[in-house]
Design a protein around this motif. Structure first.
Motif, PDB file in Angstrom:
ATOM      1  N   PHE A  78       6.563  -5.616   3.660  1.00  0.00           N
ATOM      2  CA  PHE A  78       5.314  -5.422   2.566  1.00  0.00           C
ATOM      3  C   PHE A  78       6.051  -4.938   1.301  1.00  0.00           C
ATOM      4  O   PHE A  78       7.048  -4.213   1.291  1.00  0.00           O
ATOM      5  CB  PHE A  78       4.248  -4.658   3.071  1.00  0.00           C
ATOM      6  N   PRO A  79       5.311  -5.229   0.179  1.00  0.00           N
ATOM      7  CA  PRO A  79       5.609  -4.971  -1.204  1.00  0.00           C
ATOM      8  C   PRO A  79       5.471  -3.552  -1.454  1.00  0.00           C
ATOM      9  O   PRO A  79       5.154  -3.270  -2.750  1.00  0.00           O
ATOM     10  CB  PRO A  79       5.128  -6.144  -2.098  1.00  0.00           C
ATOM     11  N   PHE A  80       5.534  -2.586  -0.497  1.00  0.00           N
ATOM     12  CA  PHE A  80       4.966  -1.155  -0.977  1.00  0.00           C
ATOM     13  C   PHE A  80       6.310  -0.654  -0.915  1.00  0.00           C
ATOM     14  O   PHE A  80       7.224  -0.499  -0.316  1.00  0.00           O
ATOM     15  CB  PHE A  80       3.978  -0.594   0.278  1.00  0.00           C
ATOM     16  N   HIS A  81       6.453   0.610  -1.917  1.00  0.00           N
ATOM     17  CA  HIS A  81       7.693   1.469  -2.050  1.00  0.00           C
ATOM     18  C   HIS A  81       7.786   2.024  -0.656  1.00  0.00           C
ATOM     19  O   HIS A  81       6.458   2.483  -0.024  1.00  0.00           O
ATOM     20  CB  HIS A  81       7.508   2.337  -3.132  1.00  0.00           C
ATOM     21  N   LEU A  82       8.903   2.122  -0.115  1.00  0.00           N
ATOM     22  CA  LEU A  82       9.357   2.854   1.055  1.00  0.00           C
ATOM     23  C   LEU A  82       8.745   4.453   0.984  1.00  0.00           C
ATOM     24  O   LEU A  82       8.342   4.767   2.053  1.00  0.00           O
ATOM     25  CB  LEU A  82      10.749   3.024   1.345  1.00  0.00           C
ATOM     26  N   ASP A  83       8.569   4.986   0.004  1.00  0.00           N
ATOM     27  CA  ASP A  83       7.918   6.454  -0.080  1.00  0.00           C
ATOM     28  C   ASP A  83       6.700   6.381   0.560  1.00  0.00           C
ATOM     29  O   ASP A  83       5.812   7.097   1.312  1.00  0.00           O
ATOM     30  CB  ASP A  83       8.236   7.127  -1.407  1.00  0.00           C
ATOM     31  N   PHE A  84       5.770   5.387  -0.027  1.00  0.00           N
ATOM     32  CA  PHE A  84       4.588   5.338   0.251  1.00  0.00           C
ATOM     33  C   PHE A  84       4.466   4.801   1.797  1.00  0.00           C
ATOM     34  O   PHE A  84       3.329   5.362   2.309  1.00  0.00           O
ATOM     35  CB  PHE A  84       3.769   4.220  -0.647  1.00  0.00           C
ATOM     36  N   VAL A  85       5.181   4.211   2.223  1.00  0.00           N
ATOM     37  CA  VAL A  85       5.108   3.572   3.729  1.00  0.00           C
ATOM     38  C   VAL A  85       5.563   4.877   4.789  1.00  0.00           C
ATOM     39  O   VAL A  85       4.881   5.087   5.617  1.00  0.00           O
ATOM     40  CB  VAL A  85       6.115   2.309   3.907  1.00  0.00           C
ATOM     41  N   ARG A  86       6.399   5.607   4.286  1.00  0.00           N
ATOM     42  CA  ARG A  86       6.724   6.872   5.004  1.00  0.00           C
ATOM     43  C   ARG A  86       5.805   7.950   5.065  1.00  0.00           C
ATOM     44  O   ARG A  86       5.362   8.636   6.148  1.00  0.00           O
ATOM     45  CB  ARG A  86       8.051   7.363   4.647  1.00  0.00           C
ATOM     46  N   GLY A  87       5.004   8.052   3.976  1.00  0.00           N
ATOM     47  CA  GLY A  87       3.878   9.115   3.735  1.00  0.00           C
ATOM     48  C   GLY A  87       2.867   8.572   4.849  1.00  0.00           C
ATOM     49  O   GLY A  87       2.061   9.352   5.471  1.00  0.00           O
ATOM     50  N   ALA A  88       2.499   7.303   4.649  1.00  0.00           N
ATOM     51  CA  ALA A  88       1.509   6.452   5.472  1.00  0.00           C
ATOM     52  C   ALA A  88       1.902   6.802   6.941  1.00  0.00           C
ATOM     53  O   ALA A  88       0.977   6.969   7.867  1.00  0.00           O
ATOM     54  CB  ALA A  88       1.153   5.150   5.057  1.00  0.00           C
ATOM     55  N   GLY A  89       3.067   6.384   7.335  1.00  0.00           N
ATOM     56  CA  GLY A  89       3.498   6.641   8.753  1.00  0.00           C
ATOM     57  C   GLY A  89       3.304   7.909   9.502  1.00  0.00           C
ATOM     58  O   GLY A  89       2.935   8.063  10.653  1.00  0.00           O
ATOM     59  N   LEU A  90       3.420   9.084   8.489  1.00  0.00           N
ATOM     60  CA  LEU A  90       3.445  10.357   8.994  1.00  0.00           C
ATOM     61  C   LEU A  90       1.772  10.389   9.315  1.00  0.00           C
ATOM     62  O   LEU A  90       1.280  11.045  10.469  1.00  0.00           O
ATOM     63  CB  LEU A  90       3.781  11.406   8.142  1.00  0.00           C
ATOM     64  N   LEU A  91       0.772   9.874   8.351  1.00  0.00           N
ATOM     65  CA  LEU A  91      -0.507   9.984   8.319  1.00  0.00           C
ATOM     66  C   LEU A  91      -1.090   9.424   9.879  1.00  0.00           C
ATOM     67  O   LEU A  91      -1.837   9.666  10.525  1.00  0.00           O
ATOM     68  CB  LEU A  91      -1.189   9.801   7.164  1.00  0.00           C
ATOM     69  N   VAL A  92      -0.498   8.217  10.019  1.00  0.00           N
ATOM     70  CA  VAL A  92      -0.766   7.304  11.070  1.00  0.00           C
ATOM     71  C   VAL A  92      -0.436   8.135  12.053  1.00  0.00           C
ATOM     72  O   VAL A  92      -1.330   8.243  13.405  1.00  0.00           O
ATOM     73  CB  VAL A  92      -0.120   6.073  11.119  1.00  0.00           C
ATOM     74  N   ALA A  93       0.781   8.641  12.361  1.00  0.00           N
ATOM     75  CA  ALA A  93       0.936   9.266  13.518  1.00  0.00           C
ATOM     76  C   ALA A  93       0.397  10.463  13.825  1.00  0.00           C
ATOM     77  O   ALA A  93      -0.006  10.863  15.015  1.00  0.00           O
ATOM     78  CB  ALA A  93       2.607   9.684  13.659  1.00  0.00           C
ATOM     79  N   LEU A  94       0.053  11.231  12.800  1.00  0.00           N
ATOM     80  CA  LEU A  94      -0.861  12.296  12.686  1.00  0.00           C
ATOM     81  C   LEU A  94      -2.183  12.042  13.178  1.00  0.00           C
ATOM     82  O   LEU A  94      -2.874  13.051  14.015  1.00  0.00           O
ATOM     83  CB  LEU A  94      -0.980  13.119  11.336  1.00  0.00           C
ATOM     84  N   ALA A  95      -2.733  11.271  12.785  1.00  0.00           N
ATOM     85  CA  ALA A  95      -4.154  10.745  13.249  1.00  0.00           C
ATOM     86  C   ALA A  95      -4.307  10.685  14.851  1.00  0.00           C
ATOM     87  O   ALA A  95      -5.240  11.038  15.368  1.00  0.00           O
ATOM     88  CB  ALA A  95      -4.801   9.500  12.577  1.00  0.00           C
ATOM     89  N   ILE A 209      15.588  16.227  15.269  1.00  0.00           N
ATOM     90  CA  ILE A 209      14.491  15.679  15.553  1.00  0.00           C
ATOM     91  C   ILE A 209      13.797  15.809  14.321  1.00  0.00           C
ATOM     92  O   ILE A 209      12.947  14.791  13.721  1.00  0.00           O
ATOM     93  CB  ILE A 209      13.845  15.693  16.973  1.00  0.00           C
ATOM     94  N   GLY A 210      13.549  16.950  14.032  1.00  0.00           N
ATOM     95  CA  GLY A 210      12.552  17.288  12.876  1.00  0.00           C
ATOM     96  C   GLY A 210      13.175  16.846  11.600  1.00  0.00           C
ATOM     97  O   GLY A 210      12.102  16.232  10.876  1.00  0.00           O
ATOM     98  N   VAL A 211      14.283  16.946  11.244  1.00  0.00           N
ATOM     99  CA  VAL A 211      14.666  16.313  10.241  1.00  0.00           C
ATOM    100  C   VAL A 211      14.445  14.732   9.959  1.00  0.00           C
ATOM    101  O   VAL A 211      14.129  14.341   8.813  1.00  0.00           O
ATOM    102  CB  VAL A 211      16.361  16.469   9.841  1.00  0.00           C
ATOM    103  N   MET A 212      14.660  14.027  11.106  1.00  0.00           N
ATOM    104  CA  MET A 212      14.409  12.771  11.026  1.00  0.00           C
ATOM    105  C   MET A 212      13.107  12.240  11.111  1.00  0.00           C
ATOM    106  O   MET A 212      12.807  11.424  10.321  1.00  0.00           O
ATOM    107  CB  MET A 212      15.112  12.078  12.415  1.00  0.00           C
ATOM    108  N   ALA A 213      12.286  13.029  11.858  1.00  0.00           N
ATOM    109  CA  ALA A 213      10.653  12.752  11.698  1.00  0.00           C
ATOM    110  C   ALA A 213      10.243  12.860  10.248  1.00  0.00           C
ATOM    111  O   ALA A 213       9.625  11.923   9.760  1.00  0.00           O
ATOM    112  CB  ALA A 213       9.945  13.732  12.384  1.00  0.00           C
ATOM    113  N   GLY A 214      10.662  13.825   9.266  1.00  0.00           N
ATOM    114  CA  GLY A 214      10.256  14.129   7.920  1.00  0.00           C
ATOM    115  C   GLY A 214      10.906  13.106   6.946  1.00  0.00           C
ATOM    116  O   GLY A 214      10.297  12.729   6.143  1.00  0.00           O
ATOM    117  N   MET A 215      12.195  12.759   7.401  1.00  0.00           N
ATOM    118  CA  MET A 215      12.785  11.842   6.518  1.00  0.00           C
ATOM    119  C   MET A 215      12.262  10.549   6.534  1.00  0.00           C
ATOM    120  O   MET A 215      12.278   9.765   5.309  1.00  0.00           O
ATOM    121  CB  MET A 215      14.419  11.908   6.600  1.00  0.00           C
TER     122      MET A 215
END
Length: 319
Positions: A78-95, A209-215
């Motif tokens: 998708f044409p989204f910047h990777l930072d936006f995708v990673r931020g969304a990925g965390l919120l998806v897992a969090l939900a 694991i924590g570093v990789m999850a956040g990164m």
């Protein structure tokens, strides 16, 4: 039902392939921008909703968290910047974690004494990982993400599971922290007493694991469960439930870093969470009618494809 699922997955692959070879992306920048502007503002969010809905189904049937599929696939195609995708990925897992966590605690499956020391370490390191990920160049993160996803593929192919690991004696640290418990196994009607060992090694591994999850914004269920179950000796059901609860601690810490840096875009987050949650509901309903082993290999193929794409994209070979 299984045939219909295969058709849905095949359709998703076709969508992703068409996105990745979009001729507009291969033209000169002005022409590409003009071609991209022809799509209405709601076009990409709608496609994202459809793809994440299918990802939600596959994630449930494959026994993996939505984040581990979401980040490499959406970030790669998708044409989204990777930072936006990673931020969304965390919120998806969090939900997903917030939806399941209270029920798991109420049923006695997730254990607080096991989760809290592990969660403290993982969440602290997730903050560091998020800072590292936002500071590094995008291509470096893409390469590291691709390599990590391919590593997850290897782990999924080789990892074994143990319903009730044989822990002969709890170690000194777990005894001091009183990490043990009893849970009721509904399938057998028995109360299972459990304890853990190799606690220092497990806590040390949760730093990584924590570093990789956040990164990478992947969530960490793919790593939490093998560590809790195979290394530390917690029963499989306790490991899975505690891992799900852990995501609500770890991902919250990392998500705040992305939010504070403006790397959470509602146009990406909202359709992603809605799609994943609706797909998960459908996936739960058809779980009993599918063959988990077959779905597992479909997930592995998808991760291999997405990991290769991310690695080649980071190297500038496949843009």
């Amino acid at each position: 039902m299984f045939r219909g699922l295969i058709i849905c997955i095949y359709t998703m692959f076709i969508l992703l392939f068409l996105i990745s070879i979009d001729p507009a992306l291969a033209t000169d920048p002005p022409v590409a921008a003009e071609a991209a502007s022809q799509m209405p503002w709601w076009g990409w969010p709608l496609i994202l909703l459809v793809v994440t809905f299918l990802l939600g189904i596959v994630a449930v049937l494959g026994g993996v968290g939505g984040g581990v599929l979401f980040v490499p696939i959406i970030g790669g195609f998708f044409p989204f910047h990777l930072d936006f995708v990673r931020g969304a990925g965390l919120l998806v897992a969090l939900a997903g974690a917030l939806a399941a966590g209270p029920s798991l605690l109420k049923k006695g499956m997730a254990d607080l004494r096991l989760a809290l020391p592990v969660g403290l370490i993982a969440s602290s390191c997730a903050i560091v990982g998020a800072m590292i990920g936002l500071a590094l160049p995008t291509n470096v993160v893409q390469i590291a993400l691709g390599a990590t996803i391919l590593g997850i593929v290897v782990i999924m192919l080789m990892a074994k599971k143990s319903e009730y690991p044989d822990v002969k004696q709890a170690d000194a640290l777990s005894t001091a922290l009183r990490i043990n418990g009893v849970y009721h196994e509904a399938t057998t009607g028995q109360d299972i007493n459990w304890k853990i060992h190799r606690t220092p090694q497990g806590l040390a591994l949760f730093i990584i694991i924590g570093v990789m999850a956040g990164m990478f914004g992947l969530g960490a269920g793919w790593a939490n469960v093998p560590t809790l179950n195979l290394l530390m000796g917690a029963p499989l059901k306790v490991s899975v439930a505690t891992s799900k609860f852990l995501l609500s601690i770890t991902d919250t810490s990392a998500a705040w870093i992305y939010i504070n840096n403006g790397a959470v875009l509602p146009m990406v987050v909202v359709p992603s969470i809605i799609g994943i949650m609706l797909g998960s509901i459908v996936g739960v309903r058809i779980l009993a009618k599918t063959k988990p082993a077959a779905i597992r290999y479909i997930v592995i193929i998808m991760l291999f494809f997405a990991g290769t794409r991310a690695l080649l994209k980071g190297l500038g070979i496949w843009n």
